[in-house]
Structures are given as C-alpha cells and as structure tokens.
Design a protein around this motif. Structure first.
Motif, PDB file in Angstrom:
ATOM      1  N   LEU A 165      54.187 -97.140   7.662  1.00  0.00           N
ATOM      2  CA  LEU A 165      54.798 -97.882   6.561  1.00  0.00           C
ATOM      3  C   LEU A 165      54.452 -99.356   6.698  1.00  0.00           C
ATOM      4  O   LEU A 165      54.734 -99.966   7.733  1.00  0.00           O
ATOM      5  N   THR A 167      53.318-103.342   4.553  1.00  0.00           N
ATOM      6  CA  THR A 167      53.119-104.215   3.399  1.00  0.00           C
ATOM      7  C   THR A 167      51.705-104.747   3.505  1.00  0.00           C
ATOM      8  O   THR A 167      51.336-105.331   4.530  1.00  0.00           O
ATOM      9  N   THR A 207      57.446-101.000   3.739  1.00  0.00           N
ATOM     10  CA  THR A 207      58.089 -99.786   3.226  1.00  0.00           C
ATOM     11  C   THR A 207      57.133 -98.876   2.468  1.00  0.00           C
ATOM     12  O   THR A 207      57.541 -97.798   2.030  1.00  0.00           O
ATOM     13  N   ASP A 208      55.887 -99.298   2.299  1.00  0.00           N
ATOM     14  CA  ASP A 208      54.920 -98.489   1.563  1.00  0.00           C
ATOM     15  C   ASP A 208      54.093 -97.647   2.533  1.00  0.00           C
ATOM     16  O   ASP A 208      53.699 -98.132   3.606  1.00  0.00           O
ATOM     17  N   SER A 209      53.798 -96.430   2.156  1.00  0.00           N
ATOM     18  CA  SER A 209      52.863 -95.660   2.964  1.00  0.00           C
ATOM     19  C   SER A 209      51.506 -96.350   2.945  1.00  0.00           C
ATOM     20  O   SER A 209      51.168 -97.053   1.981  1.00  0.00           O
ATOM     21  N   SER A 212      49.481 -95.408  -0.127  1.00  0.00           N
ATOM     22  CA  SER A 212      49.942 -96.054  -1.350  1.00  0.00           C
ATOM     23  C   SER A 212      49.607 -97.538  -1.361  1.00  0.00           C
ATOM     24  O   SER A 212      49.201 -98.097  -2.393  1.00  0.00           O
ATOM     25  N   ALA A 213      49.772 -98.195  -0.206  1.00  0.00           N
ATOM     26  CA  ALA A 213      49.492 -99.630  -0.116  1.00  0.00           C
ATOM     27  C   ALA A 213      48.030 -99.931  -0.384  1.00  0.00           C
ATOM     28  O   ALA A 213      47.696-100.902  -1.069  1.00  0.00           O
TER      29      ALA A 213
END
Length: 218
Positions: A165, A167, A207-209, A212-213
């Motif tokens: 996880l 940013t 908090t982003d995988s 996804s990031a």
C-alpha cells in the motif's frame, strides 16, 4: 524480459531482482565484488562483475547490450564521503545512461531520493549536501536524454515488511517512510508501464495498492 540492475547488491536491488525473477524476467545484476555473487544467485539473478569506478565504458556497454531495460539502483552508501557520492550516485548514473543510449536500450529507471531537486537545507552537513546535489544532477542529466526514463524518489527507507500500500505521484508529496520491499514492488510494476515514462515520481507508504497507484499516473 532482460533487465540489468546497476548496484545489484543493494537492499532494494536484491528485493527487486527476486520480484522480477519470480515473474519470469531475466535479471543481470552488476556487482563490484565476486563475493557478492551468491547473494545475486539466491534471487534467481545472474551476477555480473562490474565496478563503475574502475571498469571501462566498453565493459558496461557489453553488460547492457541486448537488455529490455536498465535500473540504476547504485549508491555510495553510508559512511562514504562526498567524493564518492559524486562518483557513484551521479557519475554512475551518467555512465549507465551513456551505455543505454550507446546500445539502444531505451528504458531506464533511476532510483533517486525525496529531497532531490531542491537545495539542501541550511546547515546540512557536507556529505548529505553532496548526496542531494549528486542525486539532483543525476536526475537533471537523465531528463536531457532521449530515453524512456522514469525517476523514482522514495521517502525514508525502512526494512519493515511491505504491505503493498503506497502513495505514488509527481512531486511534491508529503515526506514519509516506505519499506524497501514496497519500493522494489513498485519498481517492478512501473518498469514497463508506459504511463510512467518520462515522469518523476515520489513514493511513500499510503492506502493505494501498488497496481492501482501505478495505473493512476497520468
């Protein structure tokens, strides 16, 4: 894919090599000391002896030729003086970029640091100032080149277990820590992600995988 990692015995480099070989990539890791070869082999990578402070550009070009990507993960390391910051963190990156251009390897990922791109704070000690200046100048050199480059600036590195996880985004983002394992996983994810080409990105825990990031970069 065949990937060459300069600074192959560093902590992030070893983690990255393991991630890449597990997914089926071929990793050639540049190391200075033959005694480090077993650690490279343990990741599934191929050790290549090359000392960027002593060996010739022709040897580096031979190591890079035929690769799909190169990753600059080298650093002078703790305890080194200002001169080695320039020799490794700046000139090492320049040498690898020269070799990539010479051999037609377009993809180049450079591990930099948060803080690069800005002058060191007033009162910073000489060695840290040299480190930031070397990283800044290495970034500036890479941006002038006709390569598909990405500059990744991690935050404060830790050896805690990664959780995937993060940013990730263009600077500036808030300074924070990030596990080396998550840096390695992010490097693997951006390596052939075209939306990250010719971008400078900063990375901290978040908090982003990772998937996804990386996909969100525009």
């Amino acid at each position: 894919m065949r990937i060459v990692i300069a600074g192959g015995h560093g902590k992030i480099a070893l983690l990255l090599a393991a991630v890449l070989t597990r997914r089926g990539d071929q990793v050639h890791a540049l190391i200075r000391e033959p005694g480090q070869a077993a650690d490279i082999a343990a990741t599934g990578g191929v050790p290549v002896i090359y000392d960027m402070e002593r060996d010739s550009p022709a040897d580096l070009a031979a190591a890079v030729a035929g690769s799909d990507a190169v990753v600059f993960a080298a650093g002078a390391g703790a305890g080194s003086g200002a001169a080695r910051k320039y020799a490794v963190d700046l000139h090492g990156s320049v040498q690898l970029a020269d070799a990539a251009e010479h051999t037609g390897v377009a993809r180049f990922v450079q591990i930099s640091t948060m803080g690069a791109g800005s002058p060191p704070a007033a009162g910073t000690d000489e060695v840290w100032a040299a480190y930031i200046d070397a990283k800044t100048r290495a970034e500036e050199d890479l941006r002038t080149r006709d390569l598909d480059w990405t500059i990744l600036r991690p935050g404060r590195l830790t050896d805690t277990e990664g959780n995937g996880l993060v940013t990730l985004g263009p600077p500036p983002i808030s300074r924070d820590a990030v596990p080396r394992a998550d840096v390695a996983a992010t490097l693997a994810a951006i390596l052939f992600a075209g939306n990250t080409f010719r971008r400078t990105l900063e990375l901290v825990s978040g908090t982003d995988s990772i998937e996804s990031a990386v996909s969100a970069i525009r």
